[in-house]
Design a protein around this motif. Structure first.
Motif, PDB file in Angstrom:
ATOM      1  N   ILE A  55     -51.220 -44.513  47.278  1.00 33.79           N
ATOM      2  CA  ILE A  55     -50.498 -45.400  46.356  1.00 33.79           C
ATOM      3  C   ILE A  55     -49.930 -46.563  47.158  1.00 33.79           C
ATOM      4  N   HIS A  56     -50.014 -47.744  46.599  1.00 39.14           N
ATOM      5  CA  HIS A  56     -49.332 -48.900  47.178  1.00 39.14           C
ATOM      6  C   HIS A  56     -48.222 -49.272  46.201  1.00 39.14           C
ATOM      7  N   ALA A  57     -47.041 -48.739  46.494  1.00 45.74           N
ATOM      8  CA  ALA A  57     -45.883 -48.958  45.611  1.00 45.74           C
ATOM      9  C   ALA A  57     -45.201 -50.264  45.993  1.00 45.74           C
ATOM     10  N   CYS A  58     -44.787 -51.014  44.998  1.00 43.77           N
ATOM     11  CA  CYS A  58     -44.099 -52.288  45.229  1.00 43.77           C
ATOM     12  C   CYS A  58     -42.796 -52.050  45.994  1.00 43.77           C
ATOM     13  N   GLY A  59     -42.613 -52.818  47.048  1.00 46.78           N
ATOM     14  CA  GLY A  59     -41.373 -52.738  47.817  1.00 46.78           C
ATOM     15  C   GLY A  59     -40.451 -53.904  47.551  1.00 46.78           C
ATOM     16  N   CYS A  60     -40.988 -54.988  46.973  1.00 45.17           N
ATOM     17  CA  CYS A  60     -40.195 -56.217  46.810  1.00 45.17           C
ATOM     18  C   CYS A  60     -39.523 -56.299  45.439  1.00 45.17           C
ATOM     19  N   GLN A  61     -39.867 -55.404  44.537  1.00 48.06           N
ATOM     20  CA  GLN A  61     -39.305 -55.337  43.186  1.00 48.06           C
ATOM     21  C   GLN A  61     -39.697 -56.531  42.319  1.00 48.06           C
ATOM     22  N   GLN A  62     -40.726 -57.288  42.698  1.00 53.35           N
ATOM     23  CA  GLN A  62     -41.132 -58.471  41.930  1.00 53.35           C
ATOM     24  C   GLN A  62     -42.481 -58.280  41.236  1.00 53.35           C
ATOM     25  N   SER A  63     -43.169 -57.178  41.498  1.00 46.69           N
ATOM     26  CA  SER A  63     -44.482 -56.958  40.901  1.00 46.69           C
ATOM     27  C   SER A  63     -44.388 -56.910  39.379  1.00 46.69           C
ATOM     28  N   ASN A  65     -46.533 -55.273  37.806  1.00 45.86           N
ATOM     29  CA  ASN A  65     -47.182 -53.990  37.541  1.00 45.86           C
ATOM     30  C   ASN A  65     -46.414 -52.850  38.212  1.00 45.86           C
ATOM     31  N   ARG A  66     -45.081 -52.986  38.252  1.00 44.95           N
ATOM     32  CA  ARG A  66     -44.274 -51.940  38.881  1.00 44.95           C
ATOM     33  C   ARG A  66     -44.483 -50.622  38.177  1.00 44.95           C
ATOM     34  N   PRO A  67     -44.546 -49.521  38.929  1.00 41.69           N
ATOM     35  CA  PRO A  67     -44.078 -49.405  40.307  1.00 41.69           C
ATOM     36  C   PRO A  67     -45.114 -49.763  41.362  1.00 41.69           C
ATOM     37  N   PHE A  68     -46.219 -50.343  40.962  1.00 41.39           N
ATOM     38  CA  PHE A  68     -47.290 -50.616  41.918  1.00 41.39           C
ATOM     39  C   PHE A  68     -47.274 -52.071  42.377  1.00 41.39           C
ATOM     40  N   CYS A  69     -47.719 -52.288  43.600  1.00 38.45           N
ATOM     41  CA  CYS A  69     -47.838 -53.635  44.155  1.00 38.45           C
ATOM     42  C   CYS A  69     -48.934 -54.400  43.420  1.00 38.45           C
ATOM     43  N   ASP A  70     -48.674 -55.650  43.070  1.00 35.07           N
ATOM     44  CA  ASP A  70     -49.702 -56.509  42.480  1.00 35.07           C
ATOM     45  C   ASP A  70     -49.985 -57.722  43.356  1.00 35.07           C
ATOM     46  N   GLY A  71     -49.459 -57.734  44.572  1.00 42.69           N
ATOM     47  CA  GLY A  71     -49.694 -58.829  45.495  1.00 42.69           C
ATOM     48  C   GLY A  71     -48.653 -59.940  45.421  1.00 42.69           C
ATOM     49  N   THR A  72     -47.711 -59.854  44.484  1.00 40.05           N
ATOM     50  CA  THR A  72     -46.696 -60.902  44.334  1.00 40.05           C
ATOM     51  C   THR A  72     -45.911 -61.125  45.617  1.00 40.05           C
ATOM     52  N   HIS A  73     -45.731 -60.064  46.412  1.00 37.28           N
ATOM     53  CA  HIS A  73     -44.941 -60.192  47.642  1.00 37.28           C
ATOM     54  C   HIS A  73     -45.521 -61.259  48.592  1.00 37.28           C
TER      55      HIS A  73
END
Ligand code: FES
Length: 77
Positions: A55-63, A65-73
């Motif tokens: 899983i690639h979970a969003c760490g920046c809280q800006q995705s 598609n949370r809780p997953f990373c969508d590349g927004t970081h």
């Protein structure tokens, strides 16, 4: 376990593992729920994985598609 960061968390879920992902952004153990949402009206996203899963979970809280990373970081300054 860590706090929030400006890149995704790579998590290896085991088969049969249930993970509660923080959706309120208040957890001190992001991306995992630590119960800090209580009283906010926001609930964690709880997922049980049938098989081992990376899983690639969003760490920046800006995705979006949370809780997953969508590349927004990648666009954060
Ligand atoms: S860490 Fe990638 S979008 Fe948040």
């Amino acid at each position: 376990m860590t706090g929030w960061q400006n890149h995704p968390f790579e998590i290896k879920a085991k088969a049969g593992e249930t993970i509660a992902f923080c959706m309120c952004g208040k957890s001190k153990n992001g991306p995992y729920c630590d119960g800090s949402h209580k009283g906010s009206g926001i609930v964690p996203t709880v997922i049980t994985y049938d098989e081992e899963t990376i899983i690639h979970a969003c760490g920046c809280q800006q995705s979006k598609n949370r809780p997953f990373c969508d590349g927004t970081h990648k666009n954060l300054k």
